[in-house]
Design a protein around this motif. Structure first.
Motif, PDB file in Angstrom:
ATOM      1  N   VAL A  97       0.850  -1.241  -0.010  1.00 51.23           N
ATOM      2  CA  VAL A  97      -0.119   0.056  -0.003  1.00 51.23           C
ATOM      3  C   VAL A  97       0.739   1.468  -0.054  1.00 51.23           C
ATOM      4  O   VAL A  97       0.697   2.297  -0.805  1.00 51.23           O
ATOM      5  N   LYS A  98       1.977   1.223   0.776  1.00 46.62           N
ATOM      6  CA  LYS A  98       2.921   2.429   0.962  1.00 46.62           C
ATOM      7  C   LYS A  98       3.456   2.484  -0.513  1.00 46.62           C
ATOM      8  O   LYS A  98       3.914   3.760  -1.047  1.00 46.62           O
ATOM      9  N   THR A  99       3.908   1.412  -1.093  1.00 46.06           N
ATOM     10  CA  THR A  99       4.596   1.591  -2.271  1.00 46.06           C
ATOM     11  C   THR A  99       3.945   2.154  -3.500  1.00 46.06           C
ATOM     12  O   THR A  99       4.293   2.970  -4.001  1.00 46.06           O
ATOM     13  N   VAL A 100       2.695   1.646  -3.551  1.00 47.99           N
ATOM     14  CA  VAL A 100       1.826   2.132  -4.604  1.00 47.99           C
ATOM     15  C   VAL A 100       1.462   3.663  -4.446  1.00 47.99           C
ATOM     16  O   VAL A 100       1.157   4.399  -5.377  1.00 47.99           O
ATOM     17  N   ARG A 101       1.101   4.029  -3.264  1.00 51.93           N
ATOM     18  CA  ARG A 101       0.734   5.513  -2.795  1.00 51.93           C
ATOM     19  C   ARG A 101       1.877   6.295  -3.265  1.00 51.93           C
ATOM     20  O   ARG A 101       1.601   7.474  -3.702  1.00 51.93           O
ATOM     21  N   SER A 102       3.248   5.993  -3.002  1.00 54.29           N
ATOM     22  CA  SER A 102       4.221   6.700  -3.294  1.00 54.29           C
ATOM     23  C   SER A 102       4.590   6.832  -4.584  1.00 54.29           C
ATOM     24  O   SER A 102       5.187   7.756  -5.036  1.00 54.29           O
ATOM     25  N   ASN A 103       3.806   6.091  -5.469  1.00 52.11           N
ATOM     26  CA  ASN A 103       3.931   6.030  -6.938  1.00 52.11           C
ATOM     27  C   ASN A 103       2.679   6.694  -7.675  1.00 52.11           C
ATOM     28  O   ASN A 103       2.416   6.580  -8.706  1.00 52.11           O
ATOM     29  N   GLY A 104       2.119   7.589  -6.892  1.00 53.18           N
ATOM     30  CA  GLY A 104       0.689   8.200  -7.271  1.00 53.18           C
ATOM     31  C   GLY A 104      -0.355   7.308  -7.431  1.00 53.18           C
ATOM     32  O   GLY A 104      -1.438   7.731  -7.965  1.00 53.18           O
ATOM     33  N   CYS A 105      -0.464   6.228  -6.832  1.00 52.17           N
ATOM     34  CA  CYS A 105      -1.952   5.601  -6.901  1.00 52.17           C
ATOM     35  C   CYS A 105      -2.869   6.103  -6.159  1.00 52.17           C
ATOM     36  O   CYS A 105      -2.780   6.499  -5.008  1.00 52.17           O
ATOM     37  N   LYS A 106      -3.999   6.269  -6.826  1.00 46.61           N
ATOM     38  CA  LYS A 106      -5.240   6.836  -6.099  1.00 46.61           C
ATOM     39  C   LYS A 106      -6.211   5.572  -5.979  1.00 46.61           C
ATOM     40  O   LYS A 106      -7.156   5.957  -5.121  1.00 46.61           O
ATOM     41  N   ARG A 107      -6.250   4.543  -6.753  1.00 52.44           N
ATOM     42  CA  ARG A 107      -7.102   3.450  -6.459  1.00 52.44           C
ATOM     43  C   ARG A 107      -6.159   1.934  -6.500  1.00 52.44           C
ATOM     44  O   ARG A 107      -5.705   1.900  -7.363  1.00 52.44           O
ATOM     45  N   PHE A 108      -6.105   1.278  -5.164  1.00 52.17           N
ATOM     46  CA  PHE A 108      -5.324   0.064  -5.328  1.00 52.17           C
ATOM     47  C   PHE A 108      -6.261  -1.085  -4.860  1.00 52.17           C
ATOM     48  O   PHE A 108      -7.090  -1.062  -3.999  1.00 52.17           O
ATOM     49  N   LEU A 109      -6.379  -1.885  -6.058  1.00 54.13           N
ATOM     50  CA  LEU A 109      -7.289  -3.154  -5.957  1.00 54.13           C
ATOM     51  C   LEU A 109      -6.691  -4.402  -5.910  1.00 54.13           C
ATOM     52  O   LEU A 109      -5.546  -4.564  -6.304  1.00 54.13           O
ATOM     53  N   ALA A 110      -7.315  -5.242  -5.511  1.00 53.85           N
ATOM     54  CA  ALA A 110      -6.963  -6.657  -5.609  1.00 53.85           C
ATOM     55  C   ALA A 110      -8.104  -7.674  -5.647  1.00 53.85           C
ATOM     56  O   ALA A 110      -9.113  -7.603  -5.114  1.00 53.85           O
ATOM     57  N   TYR A 111      -7.905  -8.834  -6.367  1.00 58.74           N
ATOM     58  CA  TYR A 111      -8.711  -9.925  -6.227  1.00 58.74           C
ATOM     59  C   TYR A 111      -8.115 -11.158  -5.270  1.00 58.74           C
ATOM     60  O   TYR A 111      -7.175 -11.660  -5.341  1.00 58.74           O
TER      61      TYR A 111
END
Length: 149
Positions: A97-111
């Motif tokens: 979560v921290k990694t994607v957020r620091s890369n500009g992620c606004k929506r993080f999903l997973a199946y």
């Protein structure tokens, strides 16, 4: 259980152990994939590992990849059987979560497999829609609360 280092896999050895662990969990143990769990997303994914400080071995793995401009997906969360004690999985998910957020992620999903939905809910994730079938198995789309990163 010991202490762990959670980090992005960088060395050839870390990546080799990362992919071996994923193979052991998703091909050998769970039989979700017949021969390999590696796919085209792995080329651009961020591969995160949990390393047991006492042995130096990779004991957990997860990947994150950008699907669209600000939408990322997580997947292939796997933990070696002896380490499924509630420390490694949460640490991997939090770093993802921290990694994607620091890369500009606004929506993080997973199946997520149904038996793991509660685990993700405890980490602040919410279900999205109805379960779907993936590789012949039911999965629930879930979304992370990026404010918890």
């Amino acid at each position: 259980m010991g202490e762990f280092i959670f980090k992005i896999a960088e060395t050839a050895e870390e990546l080799e152990e990362y992919f071996r662990l994923r193979h052991d969990v998703f091909v050998q143990e769970q039989k979700i994939f017949p021969e390999t769990d590696i796919d085209h997303y792995d080329r651009s994914a961020v591969h995160i590992v949990a390393i047991d400080k006492s042995t130096g071995r990779v004991v957990g793995a997860v990947r994150c990849y950008r699907e669209k401009e600000d939408t990322w997906f997580g997947g292939r969360l796997g933990v070696a059987p002896a380490y499924r004690n509630g420390q490694v999985g949460p640490g991997l998910v939090r770093l993802a979560v921290k990694t994607v957020r620091s890369n500009g992620c606004k929506r993080f999903l997973a199946y997520i497999q149904p038996q793991n939905v509660r685990f993700f809910e405890r980490l602040g994730w919410k279900t999205v829609g109805e379960p779907v079938t993936y590789q012949g198995f039911p999965h629930q789309l879930m979304e992370a609360d990026l404010d918890l990163a």
